[in-house]
Scaffold this active site. Structure first.
Site, short mmCIF file in Angstrom:
data_model
loop_
_atom_site.label_atom_id
_atom_site.label_comp_id
_atom_site.label_asym_id
_atom_site.label_seq_id
_atom_site.Cartn_x
_atom_site.Cartn_y
_atom_site.Cartn_z
N LEU A 121 0.72 -1.34 0.05
CA LEU A 121 0.04 -0.12 0.02
C LEU A 121 0.97 1.35 -0.08
CD1 LEU A 121 -2.36 -0.95 2.43
CD2 LEU A 121 -2.84 -1.43 -0.17
N GLY A 162 -1.40 6.41 -2.56
CA GLY A 162 -2.77 6.47 -3.51
C GLY A 162 -3.85 5.61 -2.80
N HIS A 163 -3.45 4.40 -2.35
CA HIS A 163 -4.47 3.35 -1.85
C HIS A 163 -4.96 3.83 -0.41
CE1 HIS A 163 -1.47 0.60 -3.69
NE2 HIS A 163 -2.47 0.10 -4.23
N GLY A 220 -8.17 4.67 -8.47
CA GLY A 220 -7.42 5.89 -8.61
C GLY A 220 -7.31 6.06 -10.23
N GLN A 274 -7.69 1.66 -16.58
CA GLN A 274 -8.31 0.53 -15.61
C GLN A 274 -9.81 1.15 -15.16
OE1 GLN A 274 -6.58 -2.35 -12.63
NE2 GLN A 274 -6.82 -0.78 -11.09
N LYS A 313 2.13 10.52 -7.73
CA LYS A 313 2.68 9.76 -6.60
C LYS A 313 2.92 8.39 -7.24
CE LYS A 313 2.73 12.45 -2.39
NZ LYS A 313 2.69 12.35 -1.21
N SER A 357 4.82 4.31 -6.68
CA SER A 357 6.08 3.60 -5.95
C SER A 357 7.33 3.73 -6.61
CB SER A 357 5.63 2.15 -5.50
OG SER A 357 4.47 1.61 -6.18
N ARG A 358 6.92 3.76 -8.24
CA ARG A 358 8.27 3.66 -9.23
C ARG A 358 9.37 4.87 -9.04
NH1 ARG A 358 4.23 1.66 -13.19
NH2 ARG A 358 4.41 -0.59 -13.27
O1 PAF Z 1 -5.10 -1.76 -9.51
C1 PAF Z 1 -4.82 -2.83 -8.94
O2 PAF Z 1 -4.01 -2.96 -8.19
C2 PAF Z 1 -5.28 -4.01 -9.78
O3 PAF Z 1 -5.32 -4.01 -10.98
C3 PAF Z 1 -6.63 -4.40 -8.92
C4 PAF Z 1 -7.95 -3.34 -9.30
C5 PAF Z 1 -6.87 -4.62 -7.52
C6 PAF Z 1 -7.18 -5.98 -9.69
O4 PAF Z 1 -6.22 -6.82 -9.20
#
Ligand code: PAF
Length: 286
Positions: free
Chosen positions: A33, A36-37, A147, A153, A184, A186-187
């Site tokens: 984490l 962002g998370h 995000g 995605q 931001k 992690s890379r």
């Molecule tokens: O963005 C991510 O971390 C992944 O693609 C997700 C949405 C958790 C699906 O595995």
């Protein structure tokens, strides 16, 4: 916070919440984490009665040349961060429970995948759609948080939810940035000191292009060219600078409606992505 690995225990907890009429905010993650998370969890906390976060490194979304084994994992640190962020249930399923035996049915994402990062990651978004369908069925969230750093995605999830009539509100959360504008990630730690100084130019390029659009430019090529000129002053190599309708991710001849301008730039040890989404209709109303 409860950490649950067992699928039937999770179902039982969700049934309990539902019987109490509680709204469920869901933050799916692959762990390790970062801020962002935590921003997603924070927003989920504010908007729902309970927050469920999942941590599952999903093998189905890794290509043969992408190192699933090497994906960073630190469940103890993640659990502490999730608890601090006010997560009620941390769901950490095992791969053999999520993917038991041979699959009977699969999901193939038809659209929104052949451009941007999806172009070079064949099958990646199929894997994302498969795992999210499983997770959504288990968690039955009222709202799910993603995000906008990975706007492609978000577009794919939007398609999944609407095609399958899922009763879930998709909440797309703005990219968290450093003070100098760098998104931001992690890379970012893999950037050299010199590259770190140059990296905010990606966002500057996006902002300059947005300014052009605000000033009335409607030609996608002109906007892309302006962004490229700024990124070209860095030592990074442009992978793409592209503009599409959003969330459809279709090419446009003229900038109108909602569009995304997205960039990917490879530095010596880090490939950075960033984007801005602009709704021209809102701009014109101002
Ligand atoms: O963005 C991510 O971390 C992944 O693609 C997700 C949405 C958790 C699906 O595995």
């Amino acid at each position: 916070m409860r950490q649950i690995t067992d699928i039937s225990q999770l179902k039982e907890a969700i049934r309990q919440y539902q019987s109490e009429g509680k709204s469920i905010g869901f933050v799916p993650t692959m762990g390790f984490l970062h801020e962002g998370h935590l921003t997603l969890a924070d927003k989920a906390r504010q908007e729902n009665d309970v927050v469920v976060m999942s941590i599952f490194v999903n093998p189905a979304q890794f290509g043969p040349n992408e190192d699933f084994e090497a994906y960073p994992r630190d469940i103890e640190r993640d659990a502490a961060l999730a608890e601090n962020a006010g997560v009620d249930i941390l769901f950490t399923p095992d791969a053999h429970d999520m993917y038991p035996g041979k699959k009977n049915v699969t999901i193939h994402v038809e659209r929104r995948t052949g451009v941007l990062c999806g172009r070079s990651r064949e099958g990646h978004f199929d894997g994302v759609a498969i795992v999210l369908t499983k997770l959504f069925n288990l968690v039955q969230p009222t709202r799910a948080y993603f995000g906008l750093k990975d706007a492609q995605q978000v577009a794919v999830v939007d398609g999944l939810i609407s095609d399958f009539f899922m009763d879930i509100e998709l909440v797309a959360v703005d990219t968290v940035r450093e003070e100098d504008g760098l998104a931001k990630s992690s890379r970012n730690v893999y950037l050299t000191a010199e590259e770190r100084k140059e990296a905010p130019k990606l966002y500057r390029a996006l902002q300059t292009s947005a300014e052009l659009i605000r000033a009335g430019e409607r030609d996608p090529e002109a906007v892309i060219k302006a962004a490229k000129e700024i990124i070209d002053t860095t030592s990074g190599t442009i992978d793409y600078v592209e503009l599409y309708s959003y969330p459809e991710l279709e090419p446009v001849n003229k900038i109108e409606g909602k569009i995304i301008l997205a960039v990917a730039v490879a530095f010596s040890k880090a490939r950075l992505i960033d984007n801005i989404i602009i709704d021209i209709r809102e701009m014109e109303r101002i």
